[in-house]
Each structure stands twice: as structure tokens, then as C-alpha cells.
Design a protein around this motif. Structure first.
Motif, PDB file in Angstrom:
ATOM      1  N   ASN A 105       0.827  -1.204   0.000  1.00  0.00           N
ATOM      2  CA  ASN A 105       0.000   0.000   0.000  1.00  0.00           C
ATOM      3  C   ASN A 105       0.865   1.260   0.000  1.00  0.00           C
ATOM      4  O   ASN A 105       0.533   2.261  -0.622  1.00  0.00           O
ATOM      5  N   GLY A 106       1.997   1.203   0.709  1.00  0.00           N
ATOM      6  CA  GLY A 106       2.887   2.350   0.800  1.00  0.00           C
ATOM      7  C   GLY A 106       4.133   1.986   1.570  1.00  0.00           C
ATOM      8  O   GLY A 106       4.264   0.867   2.077  1.00  0.00           O
ATOM      9  N   LEU A 107       5.069   2.914   1.638  1.00  0.00           N
ATOM     10  CA  LEU A 107       6.300   2.726   2.386  1.00  0.00           C
ATOM     11  C   LEU A 107       6.325   3.763   3.507  1.00  0.00           C
ATOM     12  O   LEU A 107       6.374   4.972   3.248  1.00  0.00           O
ATOM     13  N   SER A 108       6.303   3.308   4.743  1.00  0.00           N
ATOM     14  CA  SER A 108       6.092   4.191   5.883  1.00  0.00           C
ATOM     15  C   SER A 108       7.281   5.103   6.174  1.00  0.00           C
ATOM     16  O   SER A 108       8.443   4.727   6.023  1.00  0.00           O
ATOM     17  N   LYS A 109       6.944   6.322   6.616  1.00  0.00           N
ATOM     18  CA  LYS A 109       7.936   7.280   7.109  1.00  0.00           C
ATOM     19  C   LYS A 109       7.521   7.809   8.486  1.00  0.00           C
ATOM     20  O   LYS A 109       8.028   8.824   8.943  1.00  0.00           O
ATOM     21  N   SER A 110       6.584   7.125   9.162  1.00  0.00           N
ATOM     22  CA  SER A 110       5.923   7.741  10.320  1.00  0.00           C
ATOM     23  C   SER A 110       6.430   7.315  11.697  1.00  0.00           C
ATOM     24  O   SER A 110       6.138   7.975  12.691  1.00  0.00           O
ATOM     25  N   GLU A 111       7.191   6.233  11.786  1.00  0.00           N
ATOM     26  CA  GLU A 111       7.602   5.725  13.101  1.00  0.00           C
ATOM     27  C   GLU A 111       8.597   6.667  13.784  1.00  0.00           C
ATOM     28  O   GLU A 111       9.547   7.147  13.146  1.00  0.00           O
ATOM     29  N   GLN A 112       8.394   6.892  15.085  1.00  0.00           N
ATOM     30  CA  GLN A 112       9.278   7.783  15.840  1.00  0.00           C
ATOM     31  C   GLN A 112       9.496   7.262  17.262  1.00  0.00           C
ATOM     32  O   GLN A 112       8.598   6.627  17.835  1.00  0.00           O
TER      33      GLN A 112
END
Length: 335
Positions: A110-117
Motif C-alpha cells: 500500500n505504501g512505504l512508511s515514514k511515520s515511526e518515531q
């Protein structure tokens, strides 16, 4: 006379063919829609494609009667799927370990995540990842937040044994941070935004998945169980077509997609707007290219290596065992 008889016969045959086509088409149009239940997660990534497919009638176009079912995390979706309560689901990075173990098949990303912090509270007196040693950290084991924490610790020579990890669901993680019951959390959007909004200058982003792109690729994907796929290929194909249409719509109508997601989740639009930048969003042509040129294999191999490094899985598995690349190319993407 002979000519008239011939014309009359031809007219009769033509009329019969037209009526046959009409009856056949009517039967097809009247065919009862297949009912399925689809799991989604209540963030932009986990909601957008399914919400669009429902809102814009893409499921209906594929003769599917879809009930959307909200979950808090991927592993609980997989459990529900294995119990037969839902037939398809969206999962974030963490639950892909269950696909590697053979519990579910990945249809397409669906997508490639950039949100984890990793977010730390000022009360913890932490300035860098090394300072996390001995600190209490909230995360949910098996999720992308857990994986990010493992990568970040490893990069500075620490392990999970060097910190005090509390395993909790995402709502509990947010509460624990707000109540200052933990020193730090490793979590993903929209919960990162929620924590930042509630605590403001009292928290700092210590690390993000974007700091580790040399080894971390976090695809999100649409999944199905191997058993359901084998027994219901036609439904799997039509579901895939509907979601891929929705992904195309998302790519071309991002502002409207924000409104659709906010509506389904009952979330403020301004909060959903922030999530637009939390991933590289794929559309149908991106999936087709990634599946035909080998890029997707590299994504899922990099992802699997993360699970190997963190010992979530013990040995490598052929990507083609669980990522349905050949199936999708032959049955959906090249149709």
C-alpha cells in the motif's frame, strides 16, 4: 418468396441472439454481490484505500458487498482473519512477520512508511539513543514501533535487554506518555501527532525511521489467508482491483482523501492532514512496476532482514512463498 423466407429466418435468429444477450446480461447484473469483511487501521495509511473504495463505489463495481471493520493493530487483524471473522485486511510493517511465518499472504503493498518515531519526555533527561539505557519505554511488541526501537538501540551498541520495555497497545502507549508513566515511547502516526499535541515542548523526537533508511524499509500491505485465496480466487481478484482503483484515486485526489478518512474515523481533518506526509503512497502503476521489475522483492527482503536482525524470525524465507507477486501479475496487474 424464397428471399422473404430467408430474410424472415435471419430476422428471427438475430432477434433470438439479442434476447439471449439481454437475458444473459440481466442475469449477470442481478447476481447477488459477494459479502466480505475487510479490516483496516484507523490512521491515514490503514484507512485511505479501503475508505475510498467504499465511498466511491469501487467495491460495488466489482460486485462486492463490503463491511469495513476497524482494528488497533495488525496482529489482531491476522487473528481475526485466521478465525474467519474477516477476509481481507491492511497491515503495517510489524504484522508482516506473521506473513513470513505463513499465516497470511501479502497481495500487494500500500505504501512505504515514514511515520515511526521514538519520542522521549523531558522528565527522562535523555539527549540521545545511548541515554535510553535503563529507561522505561512503551511500545507494542511485533509492530513497526518495536522494530524501530530495536534498530535504534542496535546502532549504538545496545539491546532491548538494556532498557525496560513495557508492551502495551497504542492507546495505552499514548496514555502512559501523557501521564508520564514511561520515559519514552516508540510509536507511529497518528499517535505521534497526538502525543506531540498533548505534551508540546515536554517531548522531543529522539529518532525517526527516516534516520535508518539504509536498512529499514517498512512496507504496509493488503493481506489474505492462503486458504481463502485458494478457495476464492475470483473474489480475491475483484477485491484487489477495487483497492488498486482506490489507490489510484488517492494519488490524484489527496485533499479529498483526507476528508474521506476523517469522515470514516471521526477524526479532525487538521489531524488527518498531518498524516499525508507519513509514507510514500503507491498507486496501481507503482505496484505493477515494483512487481514486474523486482523492486518489490528488494523491499520485502529488506523488511525480512529487519525481522531477522531483531530475532522476530529465526531464519530467512523465500519472498515468493508469501508475497503474491506472480499471482498478482498473472491474475490482476496484467489483465
Amino acid at each position: 418468396m424464397k428471399k422473404n423466407i430467408c430474410l424472415s429466418s435471419m430476422f428471427t435468429v438475430l432477434l433470438f441472439l439479442i434476447l439471449s444477450c439481454f437475458v444473459g446480461c440481466s442475469k449477470n447484473d442481478d447476481k447477488e454481490a459477494d459479502k466480505i469483511r475487510v479490516g483496516y487501521l484507523a490512521d491515514f495509511s490503514g484507512t485511505s484505500a479501503a475508505a475510498i473504495a467504499k465511498e466511491k463505489g469501487f467495491f460495488e463495481e466489482e460486485n462486492l458487498d463490503v463491511e469495513l471493520v476497524k482494528f488497533l493493530n495488525g496482529p489482531s487483524e491476522v487473528d481475526s482473519m485466521l478465525a474467519g471473522d474477516i477476509q481481507f485486511a491492511y497491515i503495517g510493517h510489524g504484522a508482516h512477520s506473521l506473513a513470513i511465518q505463513g499465516k497470511v499472504n501479502i497481495l500487494f503493498p500500500n505504501g512505504l512508511s515514514k511515520s515511526e518515531q521514538i519520542i522521549v519526555g523531558e522528565w527522562a533527561r535523555v539527549n540521545n539513543i545511548t541515554d535510553l539505557k535503563g529507561k522505561t519505554i512503551g511500545t507494542q511488541l511485533g509492530t513497526s514501533g518495536d522494530i524501530l526501537l530495536d534498530i535504534a538501540l542496535r546502532k549504538v551498541g545496545l539491546t532491548k535487554d538494556d532498557v525496560n520495555i513495557i508492551n502495551m497497545n497504542v492507546n495505552e502507549i499514548v496514555s502512559a506518555m501523557v501521564l508520564k508513566n514511561v520515559d519514552a515511547v516508540s510509536i507511529w502516526a497518528p499517535y505521534t501527532f497526538e502525543i506531540s499535541t498533548l505534551l508540546g515542548h515536554e517531548v522531543t523526537v529522539l529518532a525517526s525511521i527516516t534516520n535508518y533508511l539504509d536498512e529499514a524499509v517498512f512496507p504496509s500491505s493488503w493481506i489474505v489467508t492462503p486458504d481463502y485465496q485458494n478457495k476464492n480466487e475470483d473474489i480475491v481478484n475483484r477485491f484487489s482491483m477495487a483497492i488498486l482503483k482506490a489507490m489510484d484515486y488517492r494519488a490524484n485526489n489527496m485533499d479529498e482523501t483526507v476528508q474521506i478518512v476523517a469522515k470514516l474515523n471521526g477524526t479532525p481533518v487538521e489531524s488527518v492532514v498531518l498524516e499525508k506526509e507519513t509514507a510514500i503512497w503507491l498507486d496501481g502503476s507503482d505496484v505493477k512496476s515494483a512487481y514486474t521489475d523486482g523492486t518489490a522483492i528488494k523491499w520485502y527482503e529488506a523488511q525480512q532482514q529487519i525481522f531477522l536482525n531483531s530475532r522476530v524470525i529465526s531464519s530467512p524465507v523465500d519472498i515468493n512463498n508469501y508475497v503474491q507477486i506472480r499471482y498478482m501479475i498473472n491474475n490482476v496487474l496484467l489483465k
